[in-house]
Structure formats: structure tokens, C-alpha cells
Enzyme design. Structure first.
Site, mmCIF file in Angstrom:
data_model
loop_
_atom_site.group_PDB
_atom_site.id
_atom_site.type_symbol
_atom_site.label_atom_id
_atom_site.label_comp_id
_atom_site.label_asym_id
_atom_site.label_seq_id
_atom_site.Cartn_x
_atom_site.Cartn_y
_atom_site.Cartn_z
ATOM 1 N N ASP A 10 0.834 -1.189 0.000
ATOM 2 C CA ASP A 10 0.000 0.000 0.000
ATOM 3 C C ASP A 10 0.878 1.251 0.000
ATOM 4 O O ASP A 10 1.580 1.512 0.975
ATOM 5 C CB ASP A 10 -0.890 -0.052 1.245
ATOM 6 C CG ASP A 10 -1.850 1.097 1.373
ATOM 7 O OD1 ASP A 10 -1.731 2.091 0.627
ATOM 8 O OD2 ASP A 10 -2.732 1.021 2.251
ATOM 9 N N ASP A 34 -5.218 7.252 -6.447
ATOM 10 C CA ASP A 34 -5.679 8.617 -6.209
ATOM 11 C C ASP A 34 -6.676 8.664 -5.050
ATOM 12 O O ASP A 34 -6.526 9.454 -4.108
ATOM 13 C CB ASP A 34 -6.306 9.164 -7.493
ATOM 14 C CG ASP A 34 -6.552 10.663 -7.469
ATOM 15 O OD1 ASP A 34 -5.947 11.372 -6.642
ATOM 16 O OD2 ASP A 34 -7.343 11.125 -8.306
ATOM 17 N N THR A 123 -1.363 2.327 -14.948
ATOM 18 C CA THR A 123 -1.620 0.892 -15.150
ATOM 19 C C THR A 123 -2.964 0.429 -14.616
ATOM 20 O O THR A 123 -3.342 -0.714 -14.835
ATOM 21 C CB THR A 123 -0.516 0.028 -14.509
ATOM 22 O OG1 THR A 123 -0.505 0.282 -13.093
ATOM 23 C CG2 THR A 123 0.835 0.313 -15.127
#
Length: 169
Positions: A10, A34, A123
Site C-alpha cells: 500500500d 488517487d 496501469t
């Protein structure tokens, strides 16, 4: 010389000077990396993004560019927001993707950041093929002069980690 490291996990949990956000041009949050950065960073990140939209980036942050805000509640000093290109089978947008890494490193250098965590920009929902994204990202970082000492690619899953590992060598 910049050291490139890899981590699986993370990006919002990384202890670095700057975390790079794979932002959308609105700078107002979204999905994927985001959304995670905005959620964990808290209201301070969104507040500074709104201020950027109200001043320099009224039409949004252009693809391939980068801008910094506070990191809010993240374990970092700054978030560097960059807008990756949407992958296209008919148009080569590789230079725009490389620009995300070059411009993020430029901003990091201006801030005095020594460690920067990058996601695999473009990606996710922008569908850039992972192997190609890894090749472009690692080449861009290696060819960009910077005072940043550590670039850490933080990859969400094993497939992404392996793709980047093949490029780092």
C-alpha cells in the site's frame, strides 16, 4: 546516485519524503491510488488541491506534469500529483508516461525530498500494459538527473512487482 527499490503493498503506508499520486487532471480525488491517497491523507490534501485548481490549474493538471501538496495524514511530507496518459493502441504516448516520472522527480528535487515512492502510473483504469509501464518507468528514473537518493516503486500486486523487478534487474 539514485537507488531504486521495490516494495509490494500500500503506497499510502510508505514512510518517505514524498508519495507520488497517480492523479486525474481534476486533482480532486478519484479511484485507485488517487482515491486511497486522498482518503488516507485527509482533508488537507484535498484543500490544497482545490487551491491549485482555483489558481494555476483552473483547467486541471495537464497529462505528464506534476505538482506538490502537503501529505496531510500520510507518513510523508508531500504528495506529488502527476497525471498519467490513458493507454492507446493507435497512438504512442510513452513520452507522456515517462514525463510523469521525470516531472515528479524534478518537483521532488525542488522540495528537497530524498526519498520518493511511486505507484505504477497509468496501469489501473488508464489500462497501460504493466510490462511496458515498468520499462518506461525504470528507464525514466534511471535517465533523470536528480538529488533524490531513493526511488521506491510500490506495487499493489505480485504481477506488478514481478514486472518492475524484471526491469530493475
Amino acid at each position: 546516485m539514485t537507488t531504486i527499490t521495490l516494495a509490494r503493498g500500500d503506497i499510502t503506508r510508505q514512510r518517505v519524503d514524498a508519495v507520488v499520486n497517480a492523479a486525474n487532471s481534476s486533482l480532486l480525488g478519484g479511484g485507485g491510488v488517487d482515491g486511497a491517497i486522498h482518503r488516507r491523507g485527509g482533508p488537507a490534501v484535498l484543500r490544497e488541491c482545490r487551491a491549485l485548481r482555483a489558481s494555476r490549474y483552473g483547467k486541471g493538471l495537464p497529462t505528464g506534469q506534476a505538482v506538490a501538496t502537503t501529505a496531510g495524514d500520510l507518513d510523508a511530507r508531500w504528495v506529488i500529483h502527476t497525471v498519467g496518459p490513458v493507454w492507446s493502441a493507435t497512438e504512442d504516448r510513452s513520452d507522456l508516461l515517462a514525463s510523469c516520472y521525470r516531472e515528479s522527480l524534478r518537483v521532488a528535487g525542488e522540495l528537497g525530498a530524498r526519498s520518493v515512492a511511486f505507484p505504477a502510473v497509468s496501469t489501473g483504469v488508464y489500462r497501460w500494459p504493466m510490462e511496458d509501464a515498468a520499462r518506461i518507468a525504470v528507464a525514466a528514473v534511471r535517465s533523470t538527473p536528480t538529488a533524490v537518493e531513493e526511488v521506491r516503486f510500490v506495487l499493489f500486486d505480485e504481477r506488478a512487482y514481478e514486472a518492475f523487478a524484471r526491469q530493475v534487474g
